[in-house]
Design a protein around this motif. Sequence first.
Motif, PDB file in Angstrom:
ATOM      1  N   GLY A  93       7.362   2.713 -25.806  1.00 57.57           N
ATOM      2  CA  GLY A  93       6.824   3.416 -26.871  1.00 57.57           C
ATOM      3  C   GLY A  93       8.194   4.328 -27.548  1.00 57.57           C
ATOM      4  N   ALA A 120      10.090   4.328 -29.128  1.00 62.24           N
ATOM      5  CA  ALA A 120      10.368   4.224 -30.856  1.00 62.24           C
ATOM      6  C   ALA A 120      10.131   5.537 -31.122  1.00 62.24           C
ATOM      7  CB  ALA A 120      10.457   3.184 -31.146  1.00 62.24           C
ATOM      8  N   GLY A 121       8.982   5.819 -30.064  1.00 55.56           N
ATOM      9  CA  GLY A 121       7.753   6.990 -30.710  1.00 55.56           C
ATOM     10  C   GLY A 121       8.504   8.443 -30.584  1.00 55.56           C
ATOM     11  N   ALA A 144       4.317   4.279 -35.988  1.00 56.03           N
ATOM     12  CA  ALA A 144       4.821   5.594 -35.060  1.00 56.03           C
ATOM     13  C   ALA A 144       6.458   5.863 -35.091  1.00 56.03           C
ATOM     14  CB  ALA A 144       3.742   6.093 -33.943  1.00 56.03           C
ATOM     15  N   GLY A 202       7.527  -5.454 -29.008  1.00 58.13           N
ATOM     16  CA  GLY A 202       7.117  -5.889 -28.230  1.00 58.13           C
ATOM     17  C   GLY A 202       4.998  -5.534 -27.388  1.00 58.13           C
ATOM     18  N   PHE A 217       4.855   5.717 -22.037  1.00 57.72           N
ATOM     19  CA  PHE A 217       4.859   6.544 -23.510  1.00 57.72           C
ATOM     20  C   PHE A 217       3.683   5.623 -24.452  1.00 57.72           C
ATOM     21  CE2 PHE A 217       8.785   8.407 -22.130  1.00 57.72           C
ATOM     22  CZ  PHE A 217       8.881   9.735 -21.909  1.00 57.72           C
ATOM     23  N   GLU A 245      -1.695   4.826 -28.819  1.00 53.84           N
ATOM     24  CA  GLU A 245      -2.275   5.379 -30.028  1.00 53.84           C
ATOM     25  C   GLU A 245      -2.622   6.673 -30.158  1.00 53.84           C
ATOM     26  OE1 GLU A 245      -1.849   4.199 -33.134  1.00 53.84           O
ATOM     27  OE2 GLU A 245      -1.808   2.010 -33.057  1.00 53.84           O
ATOM     28  N   THR A 303      -4.752   0.215 -27.018  1.00 52.38           N
ATOM     29  CA  THR A 303      -3.540   0.183 -26.602  1.00 52.38           C
ATOM     30  C   THR A 303      -3.269   1.299 -25.556  1.00 52.38           C
ATOM     31  OG1 THR A 303      -2.190  -0.438 -28.533  1.00 52.38           O
ATOM     32  CG2 THR A 303      -1.738   1.843 -27.476  1.00 52.38           C
ATOM     33  N   ASN A 308       0.696  20.182 -26.563  1.00 54.28           N
ATOM     34  CA  ASN A 308       1.288  19.226 -27.718  1.00 54.28           C
ATOM     35  C   ASN A 308       2.874  19.689 -27.944  1.00 54.28           C
ATOM     36  OD1 ASN A 308      -1.737  20.601 -28.439  1.00 54.28           O
ATOM     37  ND2 ASN A 308      -1.211  19.335 -29.970  1.00 54.28           N
ATOM     38  N   ASN A 309       3.356  18.485 -28.148  1.00 55.94           N
ATOM     39  CA  ASN A 309       4.497  18.595 -28.271  1.00 55.94           C
ATOM     40  C   ASN A 309       5.227  19.034 -29.662  1.00 55.94           C
ATOM     41  OD1 ASN A 309       6.149  16.840 -25.766  1.00 55.94           O
ATOM     42  ND2 ASN A 309       4.458  17.539 -25.559  1.00 55.94           N
TER      43      ASN A 309
HETATM   44  P1  NAD Z   1       4.128   8.975 -31.232  1.00 53.50           P
HETATM   45  O1  NAD Z   1       2.167   8.154 -31.668  1.00 53.50           O
HETATM   46  O2  NAD Z   1       5.231   9.177 -31.518  1.00 53.50           O
HETATM   47  O3  NAD Z   1       4.688   7.530 -30.265  1.00 53.50           O
HETATM   48  C1  NAD Z   1       3.523   6.039 -29.828  1.00 53.50           C
HETATM   49  C2  NAD Z   1       5.020   4.891 -29.520  1.00 53.50           C
HETATM   50  O4  NAD Z   1       3.728   3.868 -29.157  1.00 53.50           O
HETATM   51  C3  NAD Z   1       5.004   4.818 -31.015  1.00 53.50           C
HETATM   52  O5  NAD Z   1       7.037   3.858 -30.802  1.00 53.50           O
HETATM   53  C4  NAD Z   1       4.389   2.948 -31.322  1.00 53.50           C
HETATM   54  O6  NAD Z   1       4.990   2.019 -32.090  1.00 53.50           O
HETATM   55  C5  NAD Z   1       4.407   2.479 -29.527  1.00 53.50           C
HETATM   56  N1  NAD Z   1       3.229   1.636 -30.087  1.00 53.50           N
HETATM   57  C6  NAD Z   1       1.845   1.991 -29.654  1.00 53.50           C
HETATM   58  N2  NAD Z   1       0.782   0.804 -30.154  1.00 53.50           N
HETATM   59  C7  NAD Z   1       1.978   0.349 -29.017  1.00 53.50           C
HETATM   60  C8  NAD Z   1       1.868  -1.335 -28.454  1.00 53.50           C
HETATM   61  N3  NAD Z   1       0.175  -1.757 -28.395  1.00 53.50           N
HETATM   62  N4  NAD Z   1       2.645  -1.860 -27.331  1.00 53.50           N
HETATM   63  C9  NAD Z   1       4.096  -1.122 -27.671  1.00 53.50           C
HETATM   64  N5  NAD Z   1       4.496  -0.096 -27.982  1.00 53.50           N
HETATM   65  C10 NAD Z   1       2.886   0.782 -28.615  1.00 53.50           C
HETATM   66  O7  NAD Z   1       3.487   8.588 -29.487  1.00 53.50           O
HETATM   67  P2  NAD Z   1       3.812  10.616 -28.759  1.00 53.50           P
HETATM   68  O8  NAD Z   1       3.917  11.898 -29.824  1.00 53.50           O
HETATM   69  O9  NAD Z   1       5.528  10.460 -29.055  1.00 53.50           O
HETATM   70  O10 NAD Z   1       3.035  10.458 -27.607  1.00 53.50           O
HETATM   71  C11 NAD Z   1       3.481   9.348 -26.002  1.00 53.50           C
HETATM   72  C12 NAD Z   1       2.638   9.705 -25.180  1.00 53.50           C
HETATM   73  O11 NAD Z   1       1.938  11.441 -25.368  1.00 53.50           O
HETATM   74  C13 NAD Z   1       1.379   9.192 -25.392  1.00 53.50           C
HETATM   75  O12 NAD Z   1       1.103   8.728 -24.101  1.00 53.50           O
HETATM   76  C14 NAD Z   1       0.449  10.428 -25.756  1.00 53.50           C
HETATM   77  O13 NAD Z   1      -0.328  10.268 -25.326  1.00 53.50           O
HETATM   78  C15 NAD Z   1       1.396  11.228 -24.697  1.00 53.50           C
HETATM   79  N6  NAD Z   1       1.198  12.907 -25.425  1.00 53.50           N
HETATM   80  C16 NAD Z   1       1.970  13.361 -26.568  1.00 53.50           C
HETATM   81  C17 NAD Z   1       1.388  15.235 -27.410  1.00 53.50           C
HETATM   82  C18 NAD Z   1       2.253  15.286 -28.257  1.00 53.50           C
HETATM   83  O14 NAD Z   1       1.820  16.271 -28.584  1.00 53.50           O
HETATM   84  N7  NAD Z   1       2.596  14.385 -28.979  1.00 53.50           N
HETATM   85  C19 NAD Z   1       1.058  16.053 -25.721  1.00 53.50           C
HETATM   86  C20 NAD Z   1       0.385  14.987 -24.891  1.00 53.50           C
HETATM   87  C21 NAD Z   1       0.273  13.978 -24.825  1.00 53.50           C
END
Ligand code: NAD
Length: 358
Positions: free
Chosen positions: A12, A14-15, A43, A63, A86, A89, A105, A192-193
């Motif tokens: 993940g 690129a998220g 995302a 992938g 990371f 969804e 996922t 929350n980030n």
């Molecule tokens: P995001 O949605 O911005 O990024 C998720 C990334 O995962 C994307 O790049 C997407 O292409 C990739 N992805 C999704 N399904 C995939 C799959 N099946 N295989 C490979 N790649 C896949 O999410 P984020 O906000 O960066 O969150 C990252 C992690 O942190 C997550 O696990 C989320 O649960 C956790 N988290 C996020 C927050 C927040 O505030 N954003 C807070 C607590 C925890």
Amino acid sequence: MERGRRNLLITGGAGFIGSNFANYWYNRYPEDKLVILDALTYAGNLNNLSLILNDSRVVFVKGNICDAPLVSKILQEYDIEIIAHFAAESHVDRSILAPGTFIQTNVVGTFTLLDCFRHHWEKQGKPPHFRFLHVSTDEVYGSLEIGDPPFTENTAYAPNSPYSASKAGSDHLVRAYYKTYQLPTIITNCSNNYGPYHFPEKLIPLMCINILLGKPLPIYGKGENIRDWLYVEDHCRALDLVIHKGKPGDRYNIGGGNEVRNIDLVRLICKIMDEIAPNLPVKPSERLITFVKDRPGHDFRYAMDSSKIQRELGWQPLESLESGLKATLQWYIDNPQWWQPLLSKEYQEYYRQVYQMV
Ligand code: NAD
Ligand code: TYD
């Protein structure tokens, strides 16, 4: 953990948080090799990695984490010692509209990674310095009322949305792989980030971009729900400490210590935007605030007790909500070329559906 050249797999990457982490690690540990595995869903965005992708220390693989042969091949080919997981969804509203991919996922994908990593670790003779860092959320703990103590690492799980339930399921699998196989896993649960590269449908970037475009600022219900906001770089520094000093089998809560009601946060965003953004189409931007029907099952309050990571690993967040917000909003003002292409047809369709649903 001993230093030296290490090979990390960042899923993940690129998220939002994964790319901030990849950029952070790349600069902080110039010896290490980073392999980024990302399916590039709506995302995922390669522009988040534009500063590091051309370096031979960084390998990007498009992938799916559910693809076991691909995951095993990557682990072996690049001699991976650390997985920072990371990929997920991640949006509650999308999980209400379409929960299926969240189970696939978040639950099946995490299981696939764990199982491939276990075999890889066993084949290498179970090196004790290997790590599986599972990045999870405070939402697994459910919802608090005013006056309730913040979540600790011992709070019972009580997830309320398909998103948080799928993350809770993945957390349990990670824990089970430690208990059953002694795989050196660690779970972090963070609040929350916010920060750069945050996809424009989440609260803070959505409000910022809508202010720049003069569009309504939709607030669910009365805006009284409370979140505990954490600047993404503070989160990355916490994960760095957990990887280096965290205890396998343990979990660590990571919160910003910035509890605020949504309406107060949006008003603060409006105030800062009025001060720093040139030529806003509507000013004062508070005029754009629009109350909309509440999200179904909307958790009222999240608050994290981060005393364990502070006490045991010496972590402290460096940004206040005001300083972190200023830096974030300035980043969106300065980088329209990053967010404009993301307001695609698919985004507009999502927007239409979600604000019809709530
Ligand atoms: P995001 O949605 O911005 O990024 C998720 C990334 O995962 C994307 O790049 C997407 O292409 C990739 N992805 C999704 N399904 C995939 C799959 N099946 N295989 C490979 N790649 C896949 O999410 P984020 O906000 O960066 O969150 C990252 C992690 O942190 C997550 O696990 C989320 O649960 C956790 N988290 C996020 C927050 C927040 O505030 N954003 C807070 C607590 C925890
Ligand atoms: P969000 O960024 O979706 O994160 P989460 O639901 O995982 O906490 O939302 C943060 C808070 O903002 C949450 O209480 C829902 C609220 N919210 C709105 O009021 N309006 C919106 O348009 C969005 C996206 C969120």
